[in-house]
Scaffold this active site. Structure first.
Site, mmCIF file in Angstrom:
data_model
loop_
_atom_site.group_PDB
_atom_site.id
_atom_site.type_symbol
_atom_site.label_atom_id
_atom_site.label_comp_id
_atom_site.label_asym_id
_atom_site.label_seq_id
_atom_site.Cartn_x
_atom_site.Cartn_y
_atom_site.Cartn_z
ATOM 1 N N GLU A 162 0.820 -1.225 0.000
ATOM 2 C CA GLU A 162 0.000 0.000 0.000
ATOM 3 C C GLU A 162 0.852 1.273 0.000
ATOM 4 O OE1 GLU A 162 -2.831 -0.477 3.183
ATOM 5 O OE2 GLU A 162 -3.477 -2.427 2.425
ATOM 6 N N GLU A 277 -5.116 -11.015 -1.338
ATOM 7 C CA GLU A 277 -5.930 -10.833 -0.117
ATOM 8 C C GLU A 277 -7.429 -10.941 -0.434
ATOM 9 O OE1 GLU A 277 -4.865 -7.364 2.196
ATOM 10 O OE2 GLU A 277 -2.731 -7.605 1.767
HETATM 11 O O1 G3I Z 1 -3.779 -9.893 18.706
HETATM 12 C C1 G3I Z 1 -4.499 -8.863 19.401
HETATM 13 C C2 G3I Z 1 -5.339 -9.470 20.481
HETATM 14 O O2 G3I Z 1 -4.501 -10.066 21.414
HETATM 15 C C3 G3I Z 1 -6.204 -8.365 21.097
HETATM 16 O O3 G3I Z 1 -7.080 -8.943 22.015
HETATM 17 C C4 G3I Z 1 -7.012 -7.646 20.020
HETATM 18 C C5 G3I Z 1 -7.822 -6.480 20.590
HETATM 19 O O4 G3I Z 1 -8.060 -5.503 19.612
HETATM 20 O O5 G3I Z 1 -6.136 -7.140 19.063
HETATM 21 C C6 G3I Z 1 -5.402 -8.157 18.404
HETATM 22 O O6 G3I Z 1 -4.609 -7.591 17.394
HETATM 23 C C7 G3I Z 1 -5.298 -7.160 16.238
HETATM 24 C C8 G3I Z 1 -4.822 -8.004 15.048
HETATM 25 O O7 G3I Z 1 -5.388 -7.506 13.858
HETATM 26 C C9 G3I Z 1 -5.213 -9.484 15.186
HETATM 27 O O8 G3I Z 1 -6.596 -9.631 15.186
HETATM 28 C C10 G3I Z 1 -4.961 -5.694 15.985
HETATM 29 O O9 G3I Z 1 -5.522 -4.921 17.022
HETATM 30 C C11 G3I Z 1 -5.495 -5.261 14.649
HETATM 31 O O10 G3I Z 1 -5.004 -3.942 14.382
HETATM 32 C C12 G3I Z 1 -5.004 -6.195 13.563
HETATM 33 O O11 G3I Z 1 -5.613 -5.804 12.335
HETATM 34 C C13 G3I Z 1 -5.053 -6.346 11.160
HETATM 35 C C14 G3I Z 1 -4.726 -5.173 10.229
HETATM 36 O O12 G3I Z 1 -4.314 -5.663 8.963
HETATM 37 C C15 G3I Z 1 -3.577 -4.324 10.790
HETATM 38 O O13 G3I Z 1 -2.414 -5.061 10.839
HETATM 39 C C16 G3I Z 1 -6.079 -7.264 10.540
HETATM 40 O O14 G3I Z 1 -6.207 -8.443 11.351
HETATM 41 C C17 G3I Z 1 -5.632 -7.677 9.146
HETATM 42 O O15 G3I Z 1 -6.648 -8.407 8.505
HETATM 43 C C18 G3I Z 1 -5.303 -6.434 8.308
HETATM 44 O O16 G3I Z 1 -4.799 -6.861 7.064
HETATM 45 C C19 G3I Z 1 -4.620 -5.848 6.074
HETATM 46 C C20 G3I Z 1 -3.386 -6.225 5.264
HETATM 47 O O17 G3I Z 1 -2.261 -6.399 6.102
HETATM 48 C C21 G3I Z 1 -3.099 -5.186 4.196
HETATM 49 N N1 G3I Z 1 -4.276 -4.982 3.356
HETATM 50 C C22 G3I Z 1 -5.514 -4.677 4.054
HETATM 51 C C23 G3I Z 1 -5.808 -5.749 5.106
HETATM 52 C C24 G3I Z 1 -7.143 -5.489 5.790
HETATM 53 O O18 G3I Z 1 -7.090 -4.312 6.538
#
Ligand code: G3I
Length: 364
Positions: A162, A277
């Site tokens: 991105e 994705e």
């Molecule tokens: O692991 C912790 C957990 O311990 C906690 O209880 C919880 C509470 O909020 O948070 C968890 O972490 C989260 C993690 O996902 C796992 O679920 C983070 O807060 C959250 O910010 C994170 O979001 C991810 C996001 O990228 C940011 O990294 C999403 O799962 C993931 O699907 C998303 O993926 C992105 C790609 O990398 C790039 N393209 C878009 C795509 C969708 O947004």
């Protein structure tokens, strides 16, 4: 997109074991996958991958079973991102990423790496970097350490994720963020150079969203990607692929022509397409789950038809596998409160029409 009679016959005869054996022999999936020689049909199969969240991976045996059953490729969804690996400055923690990578290898799956550079999901200390010199040092050091750790294990990396502005017509080609702010357009060159130097055999990919639809903003985003690829190639920096994230909005038209010519232009430049994705944003589709699943499958089919009409993707990865776990509900919640249904399997791991569409295109 015509199938020969032999291919049609082979479709019926293919088992997952023979397919995976073929992929392994071709070096597309891991060496543990099997040892049978590749059949013609298997050699034409597009490998299917799943991005894997650590929480369900750890706590839901059915999730792991679905991965074993369906995936040729595993992508750690979040565990290779900076905030996961480098929460504390001066330390790198591969443990959680390795947990997923080891599972993949033990089950004969290949692994894709996501991602070496992104402007989101960085630890606080990275967001607080303030000089170009320090940013370059930290970025190069990170990429060298991570790519080296997985040398011979992760053959394909989303080097940058991105980096294009959401709307290049408004803001120019580049998305703002810590690396762009401190290093300018050079951040992409620095990242690709470091990755190529560390593992010259790895396939290096630019990963990007919103490249599929009709409209000036999408044209501009596709152009921005072509500019980046041209710039890297002009400097003899290797770039092997462009990842179409393909978070598809069900209500937006796929730009068959625009996407097709984008893929063909890349092909002429020697750059492959990957689908990295895939899922469907179903917030505007019917509440009725049967109708919704068909709507979702139709969007996926329309997209894959456009892609395959222009060229074969290297792989198709969905961002999760079951509706039980998906980021879509966090960002695109439905107004009627009905749970989203963005992925190939439902909440109870029953394959949906989305899965049938994948099967069909993977074999074409
Ligand atoms: O692991 C912790 C957990 O311990 C906690 O209880 C919880 C509470 O909020 O948070 C968890 O972490 C989260 C993690 O996902 C796992 O679920 C983070 O807060 C959250 O910010 C994170 O979001 C991810 C996001 O990228 C940011 O990294 C999403 O799962 C993931 O699907 C998303 O993926 C992105 C790609 O990398 C790039 N393209 C878009 C795509 C969708 O947004």
């Amino acid at each position: 997109m015509q199938m020969t009679d032999a291919e049609k016959n082979n479709m019926g005869r293919l088992t997952r074991r023979s397919v995976v054996g073929g992929l392994a022999a071709l070096g597309i999936v891991g060496a543990h996958a099997g040892s049978s020689s590749p059949s013609r049909a298997a050699s034409r199969l597009t490998p299917y991958g799943v991005a894997v969240g650590l929480e369900p991976f750890r706590h839901d045996p059915l999730y792991r079973q679905a991965l074993i059953e369906h995936a040729d490729i595993i992508v750690p969804m979040n565990m290779l991102k900076w905030a996961s690996l480098r929460y504390d400055k001066g330390k790198i923690d591969f443990e959680r990423a390795d947990e997923i990578v080891s599972f993949a290898r033990a089950h004969g799956k290949s692994v894709r790496g996501h991602t070496l550079l992104w402007s989101d999901y960085n630890p606080k200390w990275v967001d607080e970097l303030s000089s170009a010199r320090e940013a370059e040092r930290v970025l190069v050091n990170h990429i060298e350490q991570v790519v080296d750790h997985y040398r011979g294990i992760i053959p394909s990396w989303d080097v940058v994720n991105e980096v294009v502005a959401h709307d290049p017509l408004e803001d120019g080609d580049w998305r703002k963020g810590i690396w762009q702010d401190l290093l300018g357009a050079r951040h992409v060159e620095i990242a690709f150079r470091a990755a190529a130097r560390t593992d010259p055999t790895a396939k290096l990919v630019i990963n990007e969203y919103d490249l599929e639809n009709t409209g000036l903003r999408y044209d501009a985003r596709r152009n921005a990607i072509l500019n980046i690829v041209r710039n890297l190639q002009d400097q003899n920096i290797p770039v092997h692929g462009v990842g179409l994230q393909a978070h598809l909005y069900a209500e937006r038209a796929i730009d068959q022509k625009g996407l097709g010519s984008f893929i063909q232009t890349l092909e002429q430049m020697g750059v492959k397409i990957l689908i990295t994705e895939l899922d469907v944003i179903d917030w505007r589709l019917s509440r009725n789950p049967v109708k919704r699943d068909i709507g979702v499958a139709n969007v996926v089919a329309e997209f894959l038809e456009a892609v395959y009409a222009a060229g074969r993707p290297e792989s198709i990865v969905t961002w999760g596998i079951t509706d039980r776990y998906s980021w879509i509900k966090d960002v695109f919640k439905r107004k009627d409160g009905a749970p989203n249904r963005p992925l190939p399997m439902d909440r109870n791991y029953r394959p949906k029409p989305f899965m049938d569409v994948l099967q069909k295109y993977r074999i074409l």
